[in-house]
Design a protein around this motif. Structure first.
Motif, PDB file in Angstrom:
ATOM      1  N   GLU A  14      11.981  -3.201  18.514  1.00 40.47           N
ATOM      2  CA  GLU A  14      12.866  -2.699  19.828  1.00 40.47           C
ATOM      3  C   GLU A  14      12.531  -1.369  20.089  1.00 40.47           C
ATOM      4  O   GLU A  14      12.175  -0.591  19.468  1.00 40.47           O
ATOM      5  CB  GLU A  14      14.214  -2.972  19.457  1.00 40.47           C
ATOM      6  N   ASP A  15      12.863  -1.350  21.595  1.00 42.31           N
ATOM      7  CA  ASP A  15      12.634  -0.024  22.091  1.00 42.31           C
ATOM      8  C   ASP A  15      13.917   0.787  21.868  1.00 42.31           C
ATOM      9  O   ASP A  15      13.944   2.298  21.528  1.00 42.31           O
ATOM     10  CB  ASP A  15      12.402   0.002  23.640  1.00 42.31           C
ATOM     11  N   ASP A  16      15.015   0.513  21.766  1.00 42.04           N
ATOM     12  CA  ASP A  16      16.403   0.596  21.522  1.00 42.04           C
ATOM     13  C   ASP A  16      16.989   0.016  20.615  1.00 42.04           C
ATOM     14  O   ASP A  16      17.040  -1.192  20.688  1.00 42.04           O
ATOM     15  CB  ASP A  16      17.245   0.843  22.924  1.00 42.04           C
ATOM     16  N   PRO A  21      14.201  -7.370  22.191  1.00 37.71           N
ATOM     17  CA  PRO A  21      12.479  -7.159  22.179  1.00 37.71           C
ATOM     18  C   PRO A  21      12.342  -6.054  23.143  1.00 37.71           C
ATOM     19  O   PRO A  21      12.616  -6.072  24.118  1.00 37.71           O
ATOM     20  CB  PRO A  21      11.964  -8.480  22.257  1.00 37.71           C
ATOM     21  N   GLY A  22      11.275  -4.765  22.668  1.00 32.03           N
ATOM     22  CA  GLY A  22      11.082  -4.008  23.760  1.00 32.03           C
ATOM     23  C   GLY A  22      10.069  -4.447  24.890  1.00 32.03           C
ATOM     24  O   GLY A  22       9.523  -5.576  24.577  1.00 32.03           O
ATOM     25  N   GLU A  23       9.874  -3.681  25.726  1.00 37.15           N
ATOM     26  CA  GLU A  23       9.189  -4.181  26.986  1.00 37.15           C
ATOM     27  C   GLU A  23       7.618  -4.246  26.339  1.00 37.15           C
ATOM     28  O   GLU A  23       7.295  -3.390  26.014  1.00 37.15           O
ATOM     29  CB  GLU A  23       9.076  -3.006  27.955  1.00 37.15           C
ATOM     30  N   GLU A  25       6.699  -6.035  23.958  1.00 35.28           N
ATOM     31  CA  GLU A  25       6.451  -6.359  22.476  1.00 35.28           C
ATOM     32  C   GLU A  25       6.091  -7.689  22.183  1.00 35.28           C
ATOM     33  O   GLU A  25       6.770  -8.514  22.700  1.00 35.28           O
ATOM     34  CB  GLU A  25       7.410  -5.772  21.871  1.00 35.28           C
ATOM     35  N   THR A 102      13.903  -7.143  16.432  1.00 33.25           N
ATOM     36  CA  THR A 102      14.704  -8.286  16.733  1.00 33.25           C
ATOM     37  C   THR A 102      13.919  -9.581  15.794  1.00 33.25           C
ATOM     38  O   THR A 102      12.849  -9.595  16.070  1.00 33.25           O
ATOM     39  CB  THR A 102      14.817  -8.888  18.250  1.00 33.25           C
TER      40      THR A 102
END
Length: 298
Positions: A14-16, A21-23, A25, A102
């Motif tokens: 995760e970015d946050d 899921p992060g951008e 990833e 996630t």
């Protein structure tokens, strides 16, 4: 009933915290032979009562907590991104937010339907890398989850390791204070108390931060020399008994020549034991529990 081939497990960084899921990833399967022995939700219900009635009038919700226990055969170092908060190679030297992910869990039922559970804000609180003579090297992760989110899209594809990626027992080496353990039977590197959830007025966690990390190493090896025994006895300096802190290295290599090496610093025996001292069917082994100050991936 479910069985082999009916489940899916994957994670995406995760970015946050808790945002999914992060951008860009990828979804990654953590290893081979994945076992999820626990995937739980705790509502922490609290009973409420009237003073004139011995039976409860109901229950109200307490703190929500999700948890899982995941074990797999070691195939790569991808899981380091979940464990080592400082760039995937080092334990943090100051308080910081640990990596979160996630995690996608799914099972296909005999009628062909699929049930999914998608945990967000997932952080690893305990990790173990375990060698056992004659077996593949395994990893065990204990995670806490901030929430389960049905709105997260299931992975379209998942990166899966190959059989050749498996790290087997015969690619393992361990040295403590530059002494190699030639007849190593078991070895477990533990990273405990890696992270903790922070909470406020909401039922679910606000975020996570690093905790008071406790690295340790436990070994069981056939007794071949007295180096570890001497280290466990310690020394005396000015009348003060001292257990020296030394270096160590636990390394694994797979059939493709890929290596994973953990550099251990501040290694000190906290317990030392001779096992099977008088047993005609087995060798004398020394069982040692070490405190470790720091672990770095090199």
């Amino acid at each position: 009933m479910t069985g082999a081939g009916s489940a899916t497990v994957a994670y995406a960084l995760e970015d946050d915290f808790g945002a999914g899921p992060g951008e860009g990833e990828d979804w990654i399967q953590p290893g081979k032979d994945v076992v999820v022995s626990d995937l739980s939700i705790e509502q922490a219900l609290q009973r409420v009562r009237h003073p004139d009635d011995p039976t409860p009038s109901g229950s109200r919700e307490g703190e929500w907590e999700g948890a899982s226990a995941v074990e797999f055969t070691l195939t790569d170092d991808n899981f380091h991104d979940l464990v080592f908060a400082d760039g995937g190679t080092q334990l943090p030297s100051s308080t910081m937010r640990p990596p979160s992910a996630t995690v996608y869990f799914a099972v296909e039922l005999p009628d062909g339907t699929t049930e999914e559970r998608i945990a967000v804000g997932s952080v690893v609180i305990d990790a173990q890398v375990e060698y056992q003579q004659g077996e593949n090297v395994t990893v065990q992760l204990t995670l806490l989850h901030a929430d389960e989110d049905d709105d997260v899209t299931a992975p379209a594809s998942i990166e899966q390791p190959d059989v050749e990626d498996v790290f087997t027992f015969h690619g393992t080496s361990l040295t403590v204070d530059e002494t190699a353990q030639a007849l190593l039977q078991t070895a477990t590197l533990s990273l405990s108390n890696l992270a903790r959830m922070r909470r406020g007025q909401d039922r679910k966690p606000f975020d996570a931060v690093t905790s008071a990390i406790e690295p340790s190493l436990s070994t069981d090896a056939v007794f071949t020399e007295a180096d570890q025994q001497t280290l466990a006895y310690g020394s005396t300096n000015g009348g003060i008994e001292i257990i020296d802190a030394v270096g160590g290295e636990l390394a694994f290599e797979n059939g493709q020549g890929e290596t994973i090496t953990y550099d251990l610093s501040g290694v000190q025996p906290t317990t030392y034991d001779w096992s099977d001292l008088v047993n005609p069917d087995t060798d004398l082994t020394e069982v040692v529990e070490y405190h470790v100050a720091d672990v770095e991936v090199v």
